[in-house]
Design a protein around this motif. Sequence first.
Motif, mmCIF file in Angstrom:
data_model
loop_
_atom_site.group_PDB
_atom_site.id
_atom_site.type_symbol
_atom_site.label_atom_id
_atom_site.label_comp_id
_atom_site.label_asym_id
_atom_site.label_seq_id
_atom_site.Cartn_x
_atom_site.Cartn_y
_atom_site.Cartn_z
ATOM 1 N N ASN A 30 -42.471 -17.601 0.144
ATOM 2 C CA ASN A 30 -41.958 -17.006 1.619
ATOM 3 C C ASN A 30 -42.610 -15.967 2.163
ATOM 4 O OD1 ASN A 30 -40.615 -19.561 1.698
ATOM 5 N ND2 ASN A 30 -38.610 -18.798 1.460
ATOM 6 N N ALA A 31 -43.055 -15.275 1.275
ATOM 7 C CA ALA A 31 -43.366 -13.783 1.711
ATOM 8 C C ALA A 31 -44.565 -13.641 2.515
ATOM 9 C CB ALA A 31 -43.630 -12.711 0.611
ATOM 10 N N GLY A 32 -45.641 -14.280 2.262
ATOM 11 C CA GLY A 32 -46.879 -14.282 3.136
ATOM 12 C C GLY A 32 -47.072 -15.032 4.046
ATOM 13 N N GLU A 33 -46.899 -16.311 3.941
ATOM 14 C CA GLU A 33 -47.708 -17.307 4.871
ATOM 15 C C GLU A 33 -46.748 -17.500 5.815
ATOM 16 O OE1 GLU A 33 -50.821 -18.634 3.995
ATOM 17 O OE2 GLU A 33 -50.255 -20.426 3.044
ATOM 18 N N SER A 34 -46.881 -16.634 6.943
ATOM 19 C CA SER A 34 -46.389 -17.072 8.417
ATOM 20 C C SER A 34 -47.396 -16.784 9.448
ATOM 21 C CB SER A 34 -45.120 -16.201 8.314
ATOM 22 O OG SER A 34 -45.390 -14.959 8.568
ATOM 23 N N ILE A 35 -47.301 -17.420 10.541
ATOM 24 C CA ILE A 35 -47.885 -16.891 11.785
ATOM 25 C C ILE A 35 -46.799 -16.757 13.065
ATOM 26 C CG2 ILE A 35 -50.146 -17.831 11.173
ATOM 27 C CD1 ILE A 35 -49.259 -20.350 12.692
ATOM 28 N N THR A 36 -47.186 -16.001 13.902
ATOM 29 C CA THR A 36 -46.348 -15.829 14.695
ATOM 30 C C THR A 36 -47.073 -16.232 16.223
ATOM 31 O OG1 THR A 36 -45.751 -13.617 14.039
ATOM 32 C CG2 THR A 36 -45.111 -14.186 16.096
ATOM 33 N N ALA A 37 -46.270 -16.967 17.075
ATOM 34 C CA ALA A 37 -46.839 -17.369 18.380
ATOM 35 C C ALA A 37 -45.883 -16.711 19.579
ATOM 36 C CB ALA A 37 -46.744 -18.800 18.429
ATOM 37 N N VAL A 82 -50.705 -11.076 17.488
ATOM 38 C CA VAL A 82 -50.164 -12.301 17.145
ATOM 39 C C VAL A 82 -51.253 -13.248 16.745
ATOM 40 C CG1 VAL A 82 -47.919 -11.878 18.211
ATOM 41 C CG2 VAL A 82 -49.844 -12.994 19.438
ATOM 42 N N ALA A 83 -50.756 -14.417 16.322
ATOM 43 C CA ALA A 83 -51.691 -15.240 15.710
ATOM 44 C C ALA A 83 -52.041 -16.214 16.926
ATOM 45 C CB ALA A 83 -51.538 -16.209 14.468
ATOM 46 N N ILE A 84 -51.099 -16.590 17.850
ATOM 47 C CA ILE A 84 -50.943 -17.441 18.873
ATOM 48 C C ILE A 84 -50.351 -17.024 20.091
ATOM 49 C CG2 ILE A 84 -50.770 -19.865 19.820
ATOM 50 C CD1 ILE A 84 -50.472 -20.761 16.731
ATOM 51 N N GLY A 85 -51.225 -16.984 21.355
ATOM 52 C CA GLY A 85 -50.441 -16.635 22.541
ATOM 53 C C GLY A 85 -50.211 -17.993 23.395
ATOM 54 N N ASN A 86 -48.927 -18.020 23.719
ATOM 55 C CA ASN A 86 -48.615 -19.268 24.469
ATOM 56 C C ASN A 86 -48.865 -18.851 26.019
ATOM 57 O OD1 ASN A 86 -47.921 -20.005 22.018
ATOM 58 N ND2 ASN A 86 -45.444 -19.681 22.200
ATOM 59 N N ASN A 244 -62.045 -16.693 16.262
ATOM 60 C CA ASN A 244 -62.076 -17.200 14.722
ATOM 61 C C ASN A 244 -60.658 -17.084 14.349
ATOM 62 O OD1 ASN A 244 -64.988 -17.836 14.601
ATOM 63 N ND2 ASN A 244 -65.174 -15.496 14.642
ATOM 64 N N PRO A 245 -59.691 -18.199 14.514
ATOM 65 C CA PRO A 245 -58.532 -18.158 13.785
ATOM 66 C C PRO A 245 -58.536 -18.402 12.507
ATOM 67 C CG PRO A 245 -58.704 -20.091 14.883
ATOM 68 C CD PRO A 245 -59.815 -19.298 15.411
ATOM 69 N N ASN A 246 -57.252 -17.722 11.711
ATOM 70 C CA ASN A 246 -57.408 -17.951 10.175
ATOM 71 C C ASN A 246 -56.907 -19.667 10.146
ATOM 72 O OD1 ASN A 246 -54.684 -18.367 10.630
ATOM 73 N ND2 ASN A 246 -54.379 -16.524 9.456
ATOM 74 N N GLN A 247 -56.957 -20.018 8.794
ATOM 75 C CA GLN A 247 -57.047 -21.555 8.515
ATOM 76 C C GLN A 247 -55.485 -21.892 8.943
ATOM 77 O OE1 GLN A 247 -59.475 -23.047 7.405
ATOM 78 N NE2 GLN A 247 -58.506 -24.809 7.874
ATOM 79 N N LYS A 250 -55.338 -22.592 12.333
ATOM 80 C CA LYS A 250 -56.050 -23.756 12.617
ATOM 81 C C LYS A 250 -55.325 -25.046 12.430
ATOM 82 C CE LYS A 250 -60.921 -22.289 12.197
ATOM 83 N NZ LYS A 250 -61.737 -22.245 10.998
ATOM 84 N N ASN A 251 -54.564 -25.166 11.461
ATOM 85 C CA ASN A 251 -53.983 -26.109 10.667
ATOM 86 C C ASN A 251 -52.717 -26.607 11.759
ATOM 87 O OD1 ASN A 251 -55.726 -26.462 8.580
ATOM 88 N ND2 ASN A 251 -54.234 -25.543 7.067
ATOM 89 N N PHE A 252 -52.117 -25.436 11.931
ATOM 90 C CA PHE A 252 -51.011 -25.541 12.919
ATOM 91 C C PHE A 252 -51.426 -26.312 14.453
ATOM 92 C CE2 PHE A 252 -47.837 -23.841 15.969
ATOM 93 C CZ PHE A 252 -46.721 -24.779 15.441
ATOM 94 N N ILE A 253 -52.478 -25.767 14.769
ATOM 95 C CA ILE A 253 -52.850 -26.392 16.154
ATOM 96 C C ILE A 253 -53.108 -27.627 16.016
ATOM 97 C CG2 ILE A 253 -54.437 -25.844 17.972
ATOM 98 C CD1 ILE A 253 -54.018 -22.965 17.677
#
Lengths: 291, 309, 294
Positions: A30-37, A82-86, A244-247, A250-253
Amino acid sequence: MKKSRVIQLLGLILIGVALGFGYTHRSQTNAGESITAVGSTALQPLVEAAGEQYSANHTGIFINVQGGGSGTGLSQIQSGAVAIGNSDIFAEEQAGIQASKLKDHRVAVVGIAPIVNAKAGVTNLTQQQLIKIFTGKITNWREVGGKNVPIVLINRAQGSGTRKTFESYALNGHKSAESQEQDSSGLARSIVSSTPGAISYVAFSYLDKSVTTVTMNGVRPTEANVRNNRWKIWSYEHLYTSKNPNQLTKNFINYVLSTAVQKKLVTQLGYISVHAMQVERSATGKITTVK
Amino acid sequence: MDKIRASLLKKSVASKIERRGKIISLSCLALIILVVFLIFYFVASRGLATFFQNHINLWSFLSGIQWNPGTLGTNGQPAVGALPMIVGSFLITICSALLATPFAIGTAVFMTEISPRRGARILRPVTELLVGIPSVVYGFIGLQVVVPFVRNTFGGSGYGILSGTFVLFVMILPTVTSMSADALNAVPRYYREASLALGATRWQTIYKVVLRAAIPGMLTAVVFGMARAFGEALAVQMVIGNATLLPHNLVSPASTLTSILTMGIGNTVMGSLQNNALWSLAMILLLMSLFFNLVIRYIGRKGKLNNER
Amino acid sequence: MNAKRADKLATGILYAVAALVVIILVALLGYILVQGVPEISWHFLTSPALAFEAGGGIGIQLFNSFYLLILALVISLPISLGAGIYLNEYASKNTITGLIRTTIEILSSLPSVVVGLFGYLFFVVQFKLGFSILSGAFALTVFNLPILTRSIEEALANIPDSQREAGYALGLSRWETVTKIVVPAALPSIITGVVLSAGRIFGEAAALIYTAGQSAPALDFSNWNPFDISSPLSPLRPAETLAVHIWKINSEGIMPDAKAVSAGASAVLIIAVLLFNFLARWLGKRLYKHLTAE
C-alpha cells in the motif's frame, strides 16, 4: 510529582514503540503504488468510481481523486505535481497552459441543456432567441411566447467549462451579459427550480422534473442527438497527463477507456461514452465524422 | 563556605524553569506571528503580480466596474475592475453588523444582567451550538427560506445584498452575542454594587455603568462578527447572486470579494492573469480586515472609560 | 418618564429581544433537525457514501471529521496556550505587544477561503503533503490559532491577581504560578473556548476543500496502523469531512437522494457538536475539581 513523571515517560516510550512497530510492519504494497488525479468537479465522480473499481481489482493500488476545478487540474499537471489532470475543457482553451506539453485523453462526452423555471411557460427556443436572452436583448418571457415573467439569467462562473461550452456552441461565441453566477450544476438547478423566470444550463445528468428542459430549434437534448451532433452543445471530459506518463497511469487510463467502464459506469453516471460518438470535435471546434 | 557561595550564585531550579517557560511561550507566540507573515507574503506575492507582472493600473483595478479578466475592457486593458465586489462586501458587512449588534447586545445584557440563570441554561448552549453549523447549511436555509421571503416581500429576484444580510445576521449573531456576554461578565461586580448603592435602577446601572465599562469588549465582539461576515464565502455565495455589477439597490444581484474568489479560483491556472487577479481580491480582503481592526481599535481606545483593571 | 418606568420598559424590551433571538435560533435548529433526523439510521451513520446511487451513508466522513478535529486541536491547543500565557503573563504593555495583538486579530478575521488557499499553496504544494488530513489539520490550525489564543488569554486575564500573588508568596516562580495556579483556575473558561473553536472547526468547509480534499476513499477499519494509507489513522490520506461532504453533494451531487443525505448529514453535524459540548463541559468540571481541590 516524581511518580507522575515516571508514568509520563513510560507512556511516551509506549507510544514510541507502538509507532515504530507500526512503521516496520506497515504493508509494503500500500505504501508506494498510488496515483493522484486532480481537477474538474464534473468529472470527479467518474474518475472516483473508476478508481475504486480499479483498486478493487488490483490490490494495493490506490487512485486518489480530488476536485478543485479544471484550472487547478491543468495547472497541477503542468507543474508535474500530479499524475492526471481532469478537465472539462481543452488545454488549448485555458489561459496559462502550454497544451503542447500535455497529452489529452478524452474519456467521456457530456451534453449540456438549457433549463428554465416551470413558470416561464416555454419549452422550445430558437438559437437566436437563446442568444438574445443571454446577451440581455430579450428580458421577458412574453417576447418568446411565454408568460409575462421577467427573465432571470443564472450563469455559471467565469472560466467554468460548462459556461465555455455553452457560450461557444449555444450562443455561437457571443459573450453572455453580466448576470448572476453560480459555480455548480446542483446549485444552478435548484435556483432555476425555485426562482420564477430563471434560465440556466446544466449537464444532462442534472436534468430532472424540478426544471423544464428546453429544446433548441426543435431538437431535443438527448444522448442520441449528441452522438450525431444534431444537438451541438456538448463537450469532452479530458484526462490530461504528461507526454510520458508512468505505467500505472497508462494502465488506469486504458481501464477508464475500456468497454467495461465505458458501457456501464459512464452511462450510469449520466455521461455519454466516447465510443458511441459518431463525430469527433477538435479543440478549435472542427467536426469530423468517425467511421 | 565555597559550597554555599556556589549554591547561592548558581541559578536556582525555579529560575531555570522560569526561563524555559518564558522561552516556550514566547516561541509559541512567534510561531503565530510567523504564520501571519507567511500568509501575507504568499497572498501579496500572488496579488501584487497583477500590478507588476501584468501591469494593471492599481487605480483602474480599484475603481473599475467591469470584471472579466479573460477579456479586454473598454479601456483596452484586461477587464479587472473590482469595485462592484468591494462595494458588495462592504455593504453586506455593514448592514449585517448594524442589524445584528442591537440584537446581540440586548441578548447579552439579558443573559448577564437580567436573567443569568436562563441565560446560562438556554441561551448559551444554543448560541454555542449555532457556531458549529457549517456555513453551507446556512446557505441552503437561506436559499430555501430567506430568498423566497425577500422576493415576495421586497421584490426583485430575491438574490442580493438583503438576502445576504439576513443570512449573515443569523450567522454572526451567536458569535457577537457570546463575546458581548463575556465582555459584560468581565465588568467587576463592585461597579454594579456601587451603582445600585447610589440608588440607580437596574436599567440605569446597565446603561450608565455596565455597558460603558464593557464598550471595548463589545466593540471587539462586533469586529469579530464583522470579520466573520466579511470573510464568509460559501453561504453568501448562494444567496447574493454573484453578479459582478454595482448594486442598484438592496435586492439587485451583487457579489462580494469572497464569492468571486471561491467561484473563480478553481477555474484558473496558477500564474495567469485571471488567477493573479483573484489573488489581488484576496489581498484586498486581507487589507480591508486590517483596516477594520485598526479603526475599531482606535474607537475602543477612545471609548474606554478607564484603563486599569 | 421616571427612572422606575424606564427600568420596567427596558427590562421588557430586553426580554423581547432575548425571546426573539431565542426564537430565531431555535427555529433554525429545529428546521435542520426536523428535516434531518428522519434520515438518520444506523446504516446512514456507518456505511460509506455512494457517488451516484441512493442509500449512501456518511460513515467515513463522520470519522474523518472527528479525526481531523482531534488532530487540529492537538496541534493548536499547546501553541495557543503558550501564546496566550505569554501575552497575558509576560508581555509588557507597549506598542510591540499591541502590534502583536493586532496581528493575531488580523489572522482571526482572515476569510477561511484565504486560509484554505494559503494551506493549498503552502502545505499541499510547497511541502508536498498532498491533499491529506495533515494538510487539513495544519490549515485548521492556522484558522483556529487566533481564536483559541484570544479566548485563552481572556480566560487567564479573568483570574484575579490575588491568586498570582499567593503563588509568588509561596516562593513559586512566575512560570510555576501560571502552570500550577492560574491555568487550572482558568480551565473552565479555557474549555469553553476550546469547545467554541471545536464547533467552528467541525463545521468548517471552505478551508478544507483545497487542503484535506474532497474525496473519502474507502477505509479498512481493521487496520489501525497509522503508516498504512488505507488505515483510518493514516494522516497522509485525503479526507473529506462531513461539512465538505454537505457542500459537495449540494453543489455537484448526482445521487438521487442528495437532499435527504445533506439534510441528514447537517442534523448529524449539529448533534455531534451538541454531544461534544456536553462532553467537554463534563470533562472541564471534572478536571477543575481534580486540579484545584486536591
